[in-house]
Scaffold this motif. Structure first.
Motif, PDB file in Angstrom:
ATOM      1  N   MET A 145       0.919  -1.104  -0.011  1.00 30.85           N
ATOM      2  CA  MET A 145      -0.159  -0.113  -0.027  1.00 30.85           C
ATOM      3  C   MET A 145       0.910   1.397  -0.025  1.00 30.85           C
ATOM      4  SD  MET A 145      -2.813   1.395   2.729  1.00 30.85           S
ATOM      5  CE  MET A 145      -4.118   0.313   2.275  1.00 30.85           C
ATOM      6  N   VAL A 146       0.638   2.056  -0.981  1.00 24.32           N
ATOM      7  CA  VAL A 146       1.313   3.542  -0.854  1.00 24.32           C
ATOM      8  C   VAL A 146       0.391   4.446  -0.229  1.00 24.32           C
ATOM      9  CG1 VAL A 146       2.207   5.234  -2.455  1.00 24.32           C
ATOM     10  CG2 VAL A 146       2.165   2.639  -3.085  1.00 24.32           C
ATOM     11  N   VAL A 147       0.596   4.973   0.598  1.00 32.60           N
ATOM     12  CA  VAL A 147      -0.110   6.090   1.485  1.00 32.60           C
ATOM     13  C   VAL A 147       0.641   7.260   1.267  1.00 32.60           C
ATOM     14  CG1 VAL A 147      -0.712   6.911   3.870  1.00 32.60           C
ATOM     15  CG2 VAL A 147      -0.438   4.514   3.232  1.00 32.60           C
ATOM     16  N   HIS A 148      -0.137   8.331   0.647  1.00 28.56           N
ATOM     17  CA  HIS A 148       0.698   9.435   0.116  1.00 28.56           C
ATOM     18  C   HIS A 148      -0.261  10.804   0.234  1.00 28.56           C
ATOM     19  CE1 HIS A 148      -1.538   8.973  -3.937  1.00 28.56           C
ATOM     20  NE2 HIS A 148      -1.622   7.866  -3.486  1.00 28.56           N
ATOM     21  N   GLU A 149       0.463  11.941   0.071  1.00 28.90           N
ATOM     22  CA  GLU A 149      -0.107  13.080  -0.394  1.00 28.90           C
ATOM     23  C   GLU A 149       0.825  13.887  -0.991  1.00 28.90           C
ATOM     24  OE1 GLU A 149      -0.352  16.357   0.953  1.00 28.90           O
ATOM     25  OE2 GLU A 149      -2.434  16.817   1.234  1.00 28.90           O
ATOM     26  N   LYS A 150       0.648  15.126  -1.085  1.00 30.74           N
ATOM     27  CA  LYS A 150       1.538  15.823  -2.211  1.00 30.74           C
ATOM     28  C   LYS A 150       2.958  16.013  -1.720  1.00 30.74           C
ATOM     29  CE  LYS A 150      -2.398  18.143  -4.531  1.00 30.74           C
ATOM     30  NZ  LYS A 150      -2.794  19.389  -4.986  1.00 30.74           N
ATOM     31  N   SER A 151       3.142  15.834  -0.272  1.00 25.84           N
ATOM     32  CA  SER A 151       4.481  16.173   0.305  1.00 25.84           C
ATOM     33  C   SER A 151       5.086  15.087   0.755  1.00 25.84           C
ATOM     34  CB  SER A 151       4.143  17.552   1.394  1.00 25.84           C
ATOM     35  OG  SER A 151       3.373  16.770   2.317  1.00 25.84           O
ATOM     36  N   PHE A 152       4.516  13.872   0.615  1.00 23.60           N
ATOM     37  CA  PHE A 152       5.165  12.678   1.139  1.00 23.60           C
ATOM     38  C   PHE A 152       4.737  11.389   0.509  1.00 23.60           C
ATOM     39  CE2 PHE A 152       1.196  12.436   3.487  1.00 23.60           C
ATOM     40  CZ  PHE A 152       1.051  11.038   3.642  1.00 23.60           C
ATOM     41  N   TYR A 153       5.369  10.305   0.420  1.00 21.67           N
ATOM     42  CA  TYR A 153       4.840   9.109   0.384  1.00 21.67           C
ATOM     43  C   TYR A 153       5.317   7.944   1.182  1.00 21.67           C
ATOM     44  CZ  TYR A 153       8.851   7.666  -2.518  1.00 21.67           C
ATOM     45  OH  TYR A 153      10.090   7.180  -3.103  1.00 21.67           O
ATOM     46  N   LYS A 154       4.701   7.150   1.589  1.00 25.38           N
ATOM     47  CA  LYS A 154       4.998   5.815   2.422  1.00 25.38           C
ATOM     48  C   LYS A 154       4.666   4.611   1.786  1.00 25.38           C
ATOM     49  CE  LYS A 154       5.387   8.204   6.967  1.00 25.38           C
ATOM     50  NZ  LYS A 154       4.965   7.974   8.436  1.00 25.38           N
ATOM     51  N   VAL A 155       5.423   3.531   1.633  1.00 29.16           N
ATOM     52  CA  VAL A 155       5.191   2.380   1.012  1.00 29.16           C
ATOM     53  C   VAL A 155       5.251   1.362   2.168  1.00 29.16           C
ATOM     54  CG1 VAL A 155       5.399   0.490  -0.782  1.00 29.16           C
ATOM     55  CG2 VAL A 155       6.010   3.121  -1.248  1.00 29.16           C
ATOM     56  N   PHE A 156       4.229   0.627   2.276  1.00 31.04           N
ATOM     57  CA  PHE A 156       3.966  -0.525   3.427  1.00 31.04           C
ATOM     58  C   PHE A 156       3.650  -2.019   2.845  1.00 31.04           C
ATOM     59  CE2 PHE A 156       2.851   3.548   5.278  1.00 31.04           C
ATOM     60  CZ  PHE A 156       3.319   3.358   6.414  1.00 31.04           C
ATOM     61  N   ASP A 157       4.467  -2.898   3.316  1.00 31.33           N
ATOM     62  CA  ASP A 157       3.842  -4.262   3.017  1.00 31.33           C
ATOM     63  C   ASP A 157       2.873  -4.717   3.849  1.00 31.33           C
ATOM     64  OD1 ASP A 157       3.504  -7.050   2.903  1.00 31.33           O
ATOM     65  OD2 ASP A 157       5.637  -7.416   2.293  1.00 31.33           O
TER      66      ASP A 157
END
Length: 555
Positions: A126-138
């Protein structure tokens, strides 16, 4: 005997409901957190609706139900009323739900985030994101998520923002591809375009040197840093990707693309799409279709907009009762809501055009999109009046679910209903019912969610690219301070609340921003997992209503 049996069944049902409904208080000894009120009353913009008479709204001391104001200016800050809590509620409320995992590391922004998933090599990411960041989680096991990649931009960074996206498998390329949208900055630059002192900031937005359109990437890794860009296209037909500044807004929210020929986005393709009441936005966004038959060479197909959206169409625009009040969002935020890919026979898309209402669009030929029906919705300002349409039930029931969302704090605006709209006759959409307004459980320290502080009302029912087949019976909405609400719409004319998960107002260990509490849900329908995104992180939640959760990807 029959009456006794009936009474027994009723009592049993009530006991089952009571057993399923829980209130979990904070740990013993937890500090009582006072609400930090704004010290300065925000200023309304000249021309906006007047502040309502204080006697016209508020908490009814007899019924314990809050009466919303009929109309308010769009102003930030807190707006407590007699009966508002003076502290942040750290209780957790549940009905027919269970927390399978709590993940504070999923917080990227306490205000908003988008979510996208992709399955690769036996894992779900899952890519959790907004315009100033992203985080990718398994998230293969939603009870034990693992952060595998992340990046954060500082506000004002010269680097290109990270926009809303979808990832789909492309049969032609035999691999996953991502389509990602980019638009002008909406926050942090312009507050009031009607203020002569802010005109220099209007010019800053007009001249922003960024792509106002979309990019297409080959996806061989869940980490966006590893993606390969294969094409990009501005919405501005008179520009090119390397020409700045481009005209228009760029494309807005999560793009609609199934991996084949057609792509749909929202956006203003040039600066003539400018009839917009909202004070910090310059554009009235249209609905646009593109051809991605060759992902290396996207092509423009057609643009549809509500008459009155563009410069030169003011006579039509002025027919709208919201015009002149400088409060309502006019035009699209989200792209068309389309239950079936037109390449596979889909015929209709549904457009939520803010204060310009609901529109049924024939998309059977995306090169010639045309409106076949419309419905003017009740005026409900401040707040966003038409943002989301859930189309997961329309193929079977002929009913869609239309909603906006609140923007002012403490219910200082009309309540934002979720409307069940009958579109069996697409030329004559009509309101069938409104979904019930959530109420707190008995035993909560308040009788109406408006007292709990922050925003109260629907946000969205997740996004169109949630994996699996949506339930025929249930709708799940993020509801800000009322958490995630599960509605039973098996009888669309008589919807009811069947469950909920309402987390604490804040987690003091993470932050104490309480305005955008539960601002997103993302449902893995294929695994019966409800992801709930809050101002203090994410929760993986299951519900007996959906069925047993699955903690792996095995079929």
């Amino acid at each position: 005997m029959k009456l006794a049996l009936t009474a027994l069944l009723i009592a049993t049902g009530l006991n089952q409901l009571a057993a399923a409904q829980t209130i979990t208080p904070p740990a013993p000894g937890a500090a009582r957190l006072p609400v930090k009120e704004d010290r300065e009353e925000p200023k309304a913009i000249a021309g906006q609706p007047a502040r309502p008479d204080a006697a016209s709204f508020g908490l009814d001391p007899v019924t314990g139900v809050y009466k919303h104001p009929a109309e308010t200016p769009s102003i930030g800050g807190t707006h407590p009323f007699k009966g508002s809590l003076d502290h942040l509620d750290l209780n957790q409320y549940q009905l027919n739900t269970k927390v399978e995992g709590q993940h504070p590391e999923m917080l990227g922004s306490p205000y908003h985030s988008w979510q996208t998933t992709v399955d690769m090599n036996g894992h779900r990411y899952m890519v959790v994101h907004e315009k100033s960041f992203y985080k990718v989680f398994d998230i293969t096991d939603p009870r034990k998520v693992e952060l595998i990649a992340n990046k954060k931009w500082g506000w004002g960074s010269s680097e290109h923002p990270f926009g809303p996206l979808t990832i789909q498998y492309n049969e032609k390329l035999k691999k996953n591809i991502a389509v990602q949208c980019y638009e002008v900055t909406r926050f942090g630059i312009l507050s009031n375009k009607y203020d002569p002192a802010d005109q220099a900031k209007v010019d800053v937005i007009r001249k922003q040197p960024l792509l106002r359109g979309f990019r297409v990437f080959e996806v061989d890794s869940p980490d966006p840093a590893q993606w390969k860009k294969i094409s990009e296209l501005p919405l501005d037909a008179y520009s090119s990707p390397d020409k700045y500044p481009q005209q228009g807004s760029g494309c807005g929210d999560v793009p609609v693309y199934w991996g084949g020929k057609y792509l749909f986005v929202s956006g203003a393709p040039d600066d003539t799409f400018a009839n917009q009441e909202y004070a910090n936005f310059l554009y009235n966004q249209a609905q646009m279709a593109f051809d991605l038959s060759d992902p290396h060479n996207p092509k423009r197909l057609s643009t549809w907009w509500v008459p009155g959206s563009r410069l030169g169409e003011e006579e039509e625009y002025k027919k709208n009762p919201r015009v002149g009040k400088k409060t309502s969002w006019m035009g699209a935020r989200m792209p068309l809501f389309i239950p079936k890919d037109p390449e596979k026979g889909g015929k209709y898309g549904y457009a939520a055009m803010g204060g310009m209402g609901l529109h049924v669009i024939d998309v059977s030929d995306p090169a010639k999109m045309k409106r076949v029906g419309k419905l003017d919705m009740p005026v409900s300002q401040a707040g966003t009046e038409g943002d989301n349409i859930d189309v997961t039930k329309v193929e079977k029931t002929g009913v869609i679910y239309y909603s906006g969302y609140p923007l002012n704090e403490d219910c200082y605006e009309p309540y934002k209903d979720i409307y069940a709209v009958d579109v069996k006759d697409p030329t004559q959409p009509k309101v069938l019912a409104t979904l019930p307004r959530p109420t707190p459980p008995k035993g909560a320290p308040f009788t109406d969610y408006c007292q709990r502080r922050g925003s109260f009302g629907p946000k969205r029912s997740g996004y169109w690219h949630q994996p699996g087949t949506p339930s025929d019976k249930y709708l799940i909405y993020a509801f800000y301070n009322a958490g995630a609400q599960i509605f039973d719409v098996s009888n669309p004319a008589k919807p009811k609340i069947a469950g909920y998960f309402v987390p604490p107002t804040v987690d003091p260990k993470v932050n104490q921003h309480f305005g955008d509490q539960t601002h997103g849900v993302f449902i893995e329908w294929d695994r019966n997992i409800i992801w709930v995104f809050t101002n203090h992180g994410g929760y993986a939640v299951s519900s007996s209503l959906l069925g047993a959760p699955k903690f792996d990807l095995k079929k």
